[in-house]
Design a protein around this motif. Structure first.
Motif, short mmCIF file in Angstrom:
data_model
loop_
_atom_site.label_atom_id
_atom_site.label_comp_id
_atom_site.label_asym_id
_atom_site.label_seq_id
_atom_site.Cartn_x
_atom_site.Cartn_y
_atom_site.Cartn_z
N ILE A 1 -46.12 17.16 -30.87
CA ILE A 1 -44.67 16.96 -30.87
C ILE A 1 -44.39 15.55 -30.39
O ILE A 1 -44.85 15.12 -29.33
CB ILE A 1 -43.97 17.97 -29.95
N ILE A 2 -43.61 14.82 -31.19
CA ILE A 2 -43.22 13.45 -30.87
C ILE A 2 -41.71 13.35 -31.06
O ILE A 2 -41.17 13.83 -32.07
CB ILE A 2 -43.94 12.44 -31.78
N GLY A 3 -41.01 12.72 -30.11
CA GLY A 3 -39.59 12.47 -30.29
C GLY A 3 -39.36 11.57 -31.49
O GLY A 3 -40.19 10.71 -31.79
N SER A 4 -38.26 11.77 -32.19
CA SER A 4 -38.03 10.98 -33.41
C SER A 4 -37.91 9.49 -33.12
O SER A 4 -38.12 8.67 -34.00
CB SER A 4 -36.78 11.48 -34.14
N ASP A 5 -37.59 9.13 -31.86
CA ASP A 5 -37.52 7.70 -31.49
C ASP A 5 -38.90 7.11 -31.21
O ASP A 5 -39.03 5.93 -30.93
CB ASP A 5 -36.61 7.51 -30.28
N ARG A 6 -39.94 7.94 -31.27
CA ARG A 6 -41.35 7.58 -31.05
C ARG A 6 -41.65 7.23 -29.58
O ARG A 6 -42.76 6.84 -29.26
CB ARG A 6 -41.81 6.41 -31.95
N LEU A 7 -40.67 7.36 -28.68
CA LEU A 7 -40.89 7.05 -27.28
C LEU A 7 -41.39 8.25 -26.49
O LEU A 7 -42.13 8.10 -25.51
CB LEU A 7 -39.59 6.53 -26.64
N ASP A 8 -40.97 9.44 -26.89
CA ASP A 8 -41.31 10.65 -26.14
C ASP A 8 -42.37 11.45 -26.88
O ASP A 8 -42.20 11.77 -28.05
CB ASP A 8 -40.07 11.51 -25.92
N ARG A 9 -43.44 11.78 -26.16
CA ARG A 9 -44.53 12.58 -26.73
C ARG A 9 -44.82 13.71 -25.77
O ARG A 9 -44.71 13.56 -24.56
CB ARG A 9 -45.78 11.72 -26.91
N LEU A 10 -45.22 14.84 -26.32
CA LEU A 10 -45.54 15.99 -25.48
C LEU A 10 -46.58 15.60 -24.43
O LEU A 10 -47.62 15.04 -24.75
CB LEU A 10 -46.08 17.13 -26.36
N ASN A 11 -46.27 15.91 -23.19
CA ASN A 11 -47.18 15.64 -22.08
C ASN A 11 -47.59 16.98 -21.48
O ASN A 11 -46.83 17.59 -20.73
CB ASN A 11 -46.49 14.76 -21.04
N ILE A 12 -48.77 17.45 -21.86
CA ILE A 12 -49.25 18.75 -21.41
C ILE A 12 -49.42 18.81 -19.89
O ILE A 12 -48.94 19.75 -19.25
CB ILE A 12 -50.56 19.13 -22.13
N PRO A 13 -50.08 17.81 -19.24
CA PRO A 13 -50.25 17.91 -17.79
C PRO A 13 -48.92 18.03 -17.04
O PRO A 13 -48.79 18.85 -16.14
CB PRO A 13 -50.99 16.62 -17.42
N ASP A 14 -47.92 17.22 -17.40
CA ASP A 14 -46.63 17.30 -16.71
C ASP A 14 -45.92 18.61 -17.01
O ASP A 14 -45.28 19.19 -16.13
CB ASP A 14 -45.74 16.12 -17.12
N THR A 15 -46.01 19.10 -18.25
CA THR A 15 -45.39 20.38 -18.61
C THR A 15 -45.96 21.50 -17.75
O THR A 15 -45.22 22.32 -17.21
CB THR A 15 -45.62 20.68 -20.10
N LEU A 16 -47.28 21.54 -17.60
CA LEU A 16 -47.93 22.61 -16.84
C LEU A 16 -47.70 22.47 -15.34
O LEU A 16 -47.35 23.43 -14.65
CB LEU A 16 -49.42 22.63 -17.14
N LYS A 17 -47.91 21.25 -14.84
CA LYS A 17 -47.83 21.02 -13.39
C LYS A 17 -46.42 21.31 -12.86
O LYS A 17 -46.26 21.97 -11.84
CB LYS A 17 -48.22 19.57 -13.11
N SER A 18 -45.41 20.84 -13.57
CA SER A 18 -44.04 20.99 -13.07
C SER A 18 -43.54 22.43 -13.14
O SER A 18 -42.60 22.80 -12.44
CB SER A 18 -43.10 20.07 -13.84
N GLN A 19 -44.19 23.26 -13.98
CA GLN A 19 -43.73 24.63 -14.13
C GLN A 19 -44.77 25.65 -13.64
O GLN A 19 -44.65 26.85 -13.89
CB GLN A 19 -43.33 24.89 -15.59
N MET A 20 -45.79 25.12 -12.91
CA MET A 20 -46.76 25.95 -12.21
C MET A 20 -47.43 26.98 -13.11
O MET A 20 -47.43 28.18 -12.85
CB MET A 20 -46.08 26.66 -11.03
#
Length: 195
Positions: free
Chosen positions: A36-55
């Motif tokens: 998954i990539i944001g259409s502006d190409r700046l944002d990309r899925l970050n698995i470590p942050d997704t998992l860490k922040s939601q335990m």
């Protein structure tokens, strides 16, 4: 919009914010490796942050998928399975690389992905192992796009699988109002940043 991706193939599609993406397993042991990539190409899925922040160590309903800038990309609004693998990365098949090239991207743009319909566990030798039979025909997962996205899906077999992967159906349509309850503060903040 409906599209079926056969096993060992790839497909990409732009998805507007507020749309729902529903994946459905068309065969046993389906695997949908999604970038998954944001259409502006700046944002990309970050698995470590997704998992860490939601335990958590798995993707499941009620999870917000976050970018490397802490913004919400999509929310998992429903799933018939309580486990989707995100620990073993993407499967860089030639077809997936071709889909990236269609959008001006390359192998350098491969990043952590989600392997929908796949579960990975620990075997008797304390190694990661594919769990066969996790996904059955008709299993589904729905995401709501929280910003305009580019979505890339590969149905190549999971890197740890010993069986061929089946096809996956994709349906994109209007998302239902509301969202999961009980989100962690970090997830709520990621959503607020894109609204």
């Amino acid at each position: 919009m409906k599209h079926d991706i056969p096993g060992d193939a790839a497909w990409s599609v732009p998805v507007r914010a507020g749309r729902a993406i529903t994946l459905t397993a068309l065969a046993e042991n389906a695997n949908a490796s999604m970038l998954i990539i944001g259409s502006d190409r700046l944002d990309r899925l970050n698995i470590p942050d997704t998992l860490k922040s939601q335990m958590t160590a798995r993707i499941h309903a009620g999870l917000v998928l976050m970018s490397d800038r802490g913004l919400a990309l999509a929310t998992v609004t429903a799933s018939t399975l309580d486990w989707h693998d995100c620990l073993t990365g993407s499967i860089p098949s030639p077809l997936l690389l071709l889909e990236l090239a269609k959008h001006g991207l390359s192998e350098a743009d491969l990043h952590g992905s989600i392997n929908f319909f796949t579960k990975v566990g620990i075997d008797a030798d304390a190694r990661l192992a594919f769990v066969p039979g996790h996904a059955t025909v008709g299993a589904s997962v729905t995401l709501r796009a929280e910003q305009d996205l580019l979505v890339f899906i590969s149905t190549a077999p999971h890197v740890l699988a010993t069986t061929p992967a089946g096809g996956v159906g994709v349906q994109i349509g209007a998302a239902e109002a509301g969202g999961p309850a009980g989100l962690r503060p970090e997830a709520l903040r990621a959503l607020e940043l894109v609204r």
